[in-house]
Write a protein that holds these residues in place. Structure first.
Motif, mmCIF file in Angstrom:
data_model
loop_
_atom_site.group_PDB
_atom_site.id
_atom_site.type_symbol
_atom_site.label_atom_id
_atom_site.label_comp_id
_atom_site.label_asym_id
_atom_site.label_seq_id
_atom_site.Cartn_x
_atom_site.Cartn_y
_atom_site.Cartn_z
ATOM 1 N N UNK A 1 8.606 15.312 6.555
ATOM 2 C CA UNK A 1 7.437 15.998 7.795
ATOM 3 C C UNK A 1 5.676 15.433 7.420
ATOM 4 N N UNK A 2 5.763 15.095 7.412
ATOM 5 C CA UNK A 2 4.233 13.770 6.562
ATOM 6 C C UNK A 2 3.942 12.955 7.506
ATOM 7 N N UNK A 3 5.256 12.381 7.173
ATOM 8 C CA UNK A 3 5.502 10.574 8.132
ATOM 9 C C UNK A 3 5.562 10.919 9.522
ATOM 10 N N UNK A 4 6.083 11.862 9.587
ATOM 11 C CA UNK A 4 6.683 12.183 11.137
ATOM 12 C C UNK A 4 4.844 12.485 11.959
ATOM 13 N N UNK B 1 8.010 2.489 7.629
ATOM 14 C CA UNK B 1 7.692 0.879 7.234
ATOM 15 C C UNK B 1 8.940 1.247 6.120
ATOM 16 N N UNK B 2 10.506 0.099 6.147
ATOM 17 C CA UNK B 2 11.259 0.245 5.188
ATOM 18 C C UNK B 2 11.014 -0.287 4.301
ATOM 19 N N UNK B 3 9.603 -0.655 4.091
ATOM 20 C CA UNK B 3 9.314 -0.937 2.602
ATOM 21 C C UNK B 3 8.783 -0.345 1.669
ATOM 22 N N UNK B 4 8.784 1.323 1.998
ATOM 23 C CA UNK B 4 8.234 2.710 1.468
ATOM 24 C C UNK B 4 9.732 2.998 1.281
ATOM 25 N N UNK B 5 10.180 2.839 0.090
ATOM 26 C CA UNK B 5 11.710 3.588 -0.042
ATOM 27 C C UNK B 5 11.705 5.212 -0.735
ATOM 28 N N UNK B 6 12.808 5.717 -0.056
ATOM 29 C CA UNK B 6 13.113 6.831 0.721
ATOM 30 C C UNK B 6 12.900 7.918 -0.958
ATOM 31 N N UNK B 7 11.896 8.566 -1.153
ATOM 32 C CA UNK B 7 11.441 9.759 -1.635
ATOM 33 C C UNK B 7 9.999 9.574 -2.761
ATOM 34 N N UNK C 1 0.886 -1.318 0.312
ATOM 35 C CA UNK C 1 0.431 0.401 -0.039
ATOM 36 C C UNK C 1 0.675 1.689 -0.325
ATOM 37 N N UNK C 2 0.183 2.530 -1.001
ATOM 38 C CA UNK C 2 1.777 3.143 -0.900
ATOM 39 C C UNK C 2 1.350 4.539 0.347
ATOM 40 N N UNK C 3 1.998 5.261 0.280
ATOM 41 C CA UNK C 3 2.357 5.955 1.511
ATOM 42 C C UNK C 3 1.036 7.248 0.872
ATOM 43 N N UNK C 4 0.536 7.459 -0.260
ATOM 44 C CA UNK C 4 -0.926 8.588 -0.463
ATOM 45 C C UNK C 4 -1.683 8.177 0.122
ATOM 46 N N UNK C 5 -2.260 6.195 -0.124
ATOM 47 C CA UNK C 5 -3.638 5.962 -0.076
ATOM 48 C C UNK C 5 -3.081 5.893 1.396
#
Length: 682
Positions: free
Chosen positions: A608-611, A597-603, A458-462
């Motif tokens: 800021x949104x994650x934190x 989540x380590x499966x979400x690659x950098x970028x 599942x991607x970050x925007x979702x």
């Protein structure tokens, strides 16, 4: 309703010969008048809500925010009759008020609209919650009648107090100043609007008044052919929006009717030269009969003999069909008296068995404490449902009734929609809309496929959208319902995703209704370990703050891709780790971003949104319930309308207030009551 069926059948049987030759199709003019609204006949989308019989369209907040909401009548309205090529005229009357606790922030106003979809929800600001800022209307035309309280030069507005007609765009076909007629839309006064459209003359008129008396002079008068944008059936409703404002939009009563559609046999209607609108009935002349014609005499003799026979057959059919209809009516009676009301319906066991292939194992899509969930496909269509089947009816009756009674009256875009139920042959079945992407936990914790390749995650925007959606629906349950709803089982397996990965909260088997500002009642603790708040485990009192704690755990799962209690390998052996403790430990060492989540690659996500989301999760999972934010505050933080709640670097120690403790008598009484009701604990 039963007498209505009988009268219709009697009329049909007397006209049996003509019915066999042709099946007349009648257009339907419609009329409804609702002085107060209910969840049964309306669909609420976005930030709209229903309170004390009135509809609020935008978010009620002391902090200027951007908001949009729509309410749609569930009843499809016929605006065009293809069999006669005739369009409807319509008339509507409604009262509204536009107020602003902070007049320094300008709002954007509201619309009455006609749309081909009952899920119309647009963008905030000048788009009035009706039109989409990024794409034009799809699948038909949207007609809006705007009552605008903001000057948007990009849309050609004349001022910040105008009335206009919008078609597929916030750029009005025509707009007029309401102030020149003595009306200030955002005065806070109750204003009554009349909108009349006459298809034959292509004449549109809009009137406004502070009283209930309809003015003779319209505020807006325009010759326009709206029938070019009519489809056979469409939906009517209201929308409103704000952009950095506290403006409130309220609809207080509403009546609507269509007229001008013919109710005649299409074969006897002659369209007017323009192809629409005016029609006239043609009654063909009967040829004169000749008494000397032996053929006609024989025909009359035969009809004289066959007439009584046909009448007897018709009578027998009439009695049989009437009894059958009456029995169906008695079996399916749900207390909804008119077709205007729409809500969950009762399915027959035969329907459910057929659509699930006899509850075959190949149709199982999930399992839970309540029972098994099956995918059901209605024969002859592609409509899919999710059917929850109880394991043991006598043990799950309480959860079944709880879920049915609570979710049947709730309406929110992030709630799983209840379609109906079945309680035949000792079965307890709940029928929901089908969610193609399944539950959130299955998407977060997908296992490698049979080929050994990594699954799509599942991607970050979702993920962020899921967090916002669940915050929105919990805010609705806690603060916007007539009675506060405590879910008690917020977890990733109870969050389902539709085809666009939008979240829907489901499974209300453990939910409880309470009055606002009323002390919670203690019960035997129920729920899922890892999501239960400390004070709930200690005292068994479920409050909105226990839901907030569970939400915080879900948010940390979304960010970290780890379960609430997970195995962490060290040099010697595996160790069970609490997710909240693990994230708080990283935060105390200023390494919070390492929890991502380590499966979400950098970028693939903004730091800021994650934190921000991780801090929201920690603030909600605070051991001390008094320090947790409300879900309304959480939603404001996620929408960047408020600053995040301060989170201490070290996880606070758990403190139980003495005022919440029970006497021994209360504890014993709770346990005895829970054992009698056979409520299933965790």
């Amino acid at each position: 309703m039963a007498s209505h069926h009988i009268q219709a059948l009697l009329f049909s049987l007397f006209l049996l010969p003509s019915l066999l030759l042709s099946a007349p199709i009648s257009a339907k003019n419609i009329s409804f008048d609702s002085a107060s609204f209910s969840f049964s006949n309306l669909t609420l989308l976005g930030d709209s809500y229903l309170r004390n019989g009135a509809i609020g369209l935008t978010r009620e907040t002391d902090v200027p925010s951007s908001s949009s909401g729509t309410v749609v009548c569930n009843l499809p309205v016929q605006f065009y009759d293809p069999s006669t090529n005739t369009s409807a005229s319509f008339s509507t009357k409604f009262s509204f008020s536009i107020t602003n606790p902070n007049p320094q922030s300008q709002g954007d106003g509201l619309t009455f609209f006609i749309s081909p979809s009952n899920e119309t929800l647009g963008s905030t600001g000048g788009y009035l919650g009706l039109f989409n800022a990024t794409a034009p209307a799809k699948n038909g035309s949207i007609i809006g009648f705007e009552f605008d309280t903001r000057l948007d030069e990009e849309f050609g507005d004349p001022n910040d107090n105008h009335v206009g007609l919008d078609i597929n765009s916030p750029n009005s076909s025509k707009a007029v100043d309401a102030g020149s007629y003595g009306i200030e839309l955002k005065s806070g006064n109750t204003t009554t609007a009349w909108i009349d459209y006459y298809d034959g003359d292509n004449q549109l008129e809009i009137r406004l008044s502070y009283s209930a008396v309809k003015p003779e002079k319209p505020v807006l008068s325009l010759r326009v052919d709206l029938s070019e944008h009519f489809e056979e059936t469409m939906y009517v409703g209201f929308s409103a929006s704000t952009e950095g404002s506290t403006e409130l939009h309220t609809i207080k009563d509403w009546s609507f009717r269509t007229f001008g559609l013919p109710s005649l046999n299409p074969s006897s209607i002659n369209p007017s030269p323009d192809g629409r609108g005016n029609t006239s009935s043609i009654i063909p002349a009967m040829p004169a009969t000749s008494p000397r014609s032996s053929f006609r005499r024989k025909l009359g003799f035969a009809l004289g003999i066959m007439g009584p026979v046909a009448l007897c057959i018709a009578f027998v059919l009439f009695v049989w069909v009437s009894i059958k209809k009456y029995m169906e009516y008695k079996a399916n009676k749900q207390g909804l008296a008119t077709e205007f009301l729409k809500g969950p319906r009762k399915f027959s066991y035969r329907e459910m068995s057929t659509s699930t292939r006899g509850f075959h194992t190949s149709r199982i899509i999930g399992n839970g404490a309540f029972g098994t969930v099956y995918k059901a496909i209605i024969p002859g269509s592609r409509i899919a449902f999710a059917v929850k089947r109880s394991k043991q009816a006598h043990q799950s009756k309480k959860e079944f009734i709880s879920e049915l009674s609570i979710i049947a009256c709730l309406r929110h875009k992030n709630l799983v929609q209840l379609e109906g139920w079945c309680d035949e042959k000792g079965e307890l079945l709940l029928v929901y809309e089908f969610m193609p992407n399944g539950s959130l936990d299955k998407l977060l914790y997908r296992e490698p496929n049979s080929c050994g390749s990594s699954p799509t995650i599942l991607q970050w925007p979702d993920r962020y959208n899921v967090a916002v959606g669940i915050a929105s629906v919990l805010s609705y349950l806690h603060q916007e319902c007539e009675q506060q709803v405590i879910h008690r089982d917020v977890k990733t397996s109870n969050i389902l995703l539709d085809s666009n990965f939008n979240p829907r909260l489901g499974d209300f088997g453990l939910a409880r209704l309470t009055d606002h500002n009323k002390s919670p009642v203690s019960t035997l603790t129920a729920g899922t370990m890892g999501y239960l708040a400390p004070e709930y485990l200690q005292y068994g009192k479920a409050t909105e703050k226990t839901d907030v704690f569970s939400y915080g755990v879900v948010v940390l799962e979304i960010c970290c891709g780890r379960r609430p209690i997970f195995d962490r390998e060290n040099e010697r052996a595996k160790k069970m780790v609490n997710l909240v403790d693990w994230v708080w430990g990283l935060y105390s060492e200023d390494r919070l971003i390492e929890a991502a989540d380590a499966r979400l690659n950098i970028g693939e996500f903004e730091r800021e949104e994650m934190e921000r989301l991780l801090l929201v999760g920690l603030s909600c999972a605070n051991p001390n319930c008094a320090e947790r934010p409300t879900m309304r505050r959480v939603l404001q933080v996620l929408n960047r309308e408020a600053e995040p709640v301060a989170v201490p670097r070290k996880k606070p120690l758990l403190v139980f207030a003495s005022s919440t403790s029970f006497s021994m008598r209360e504890i014993v009484a709770d346990c005895e009551q829970s054992m009698k009701s056979q409520e299933i604990g965790c």
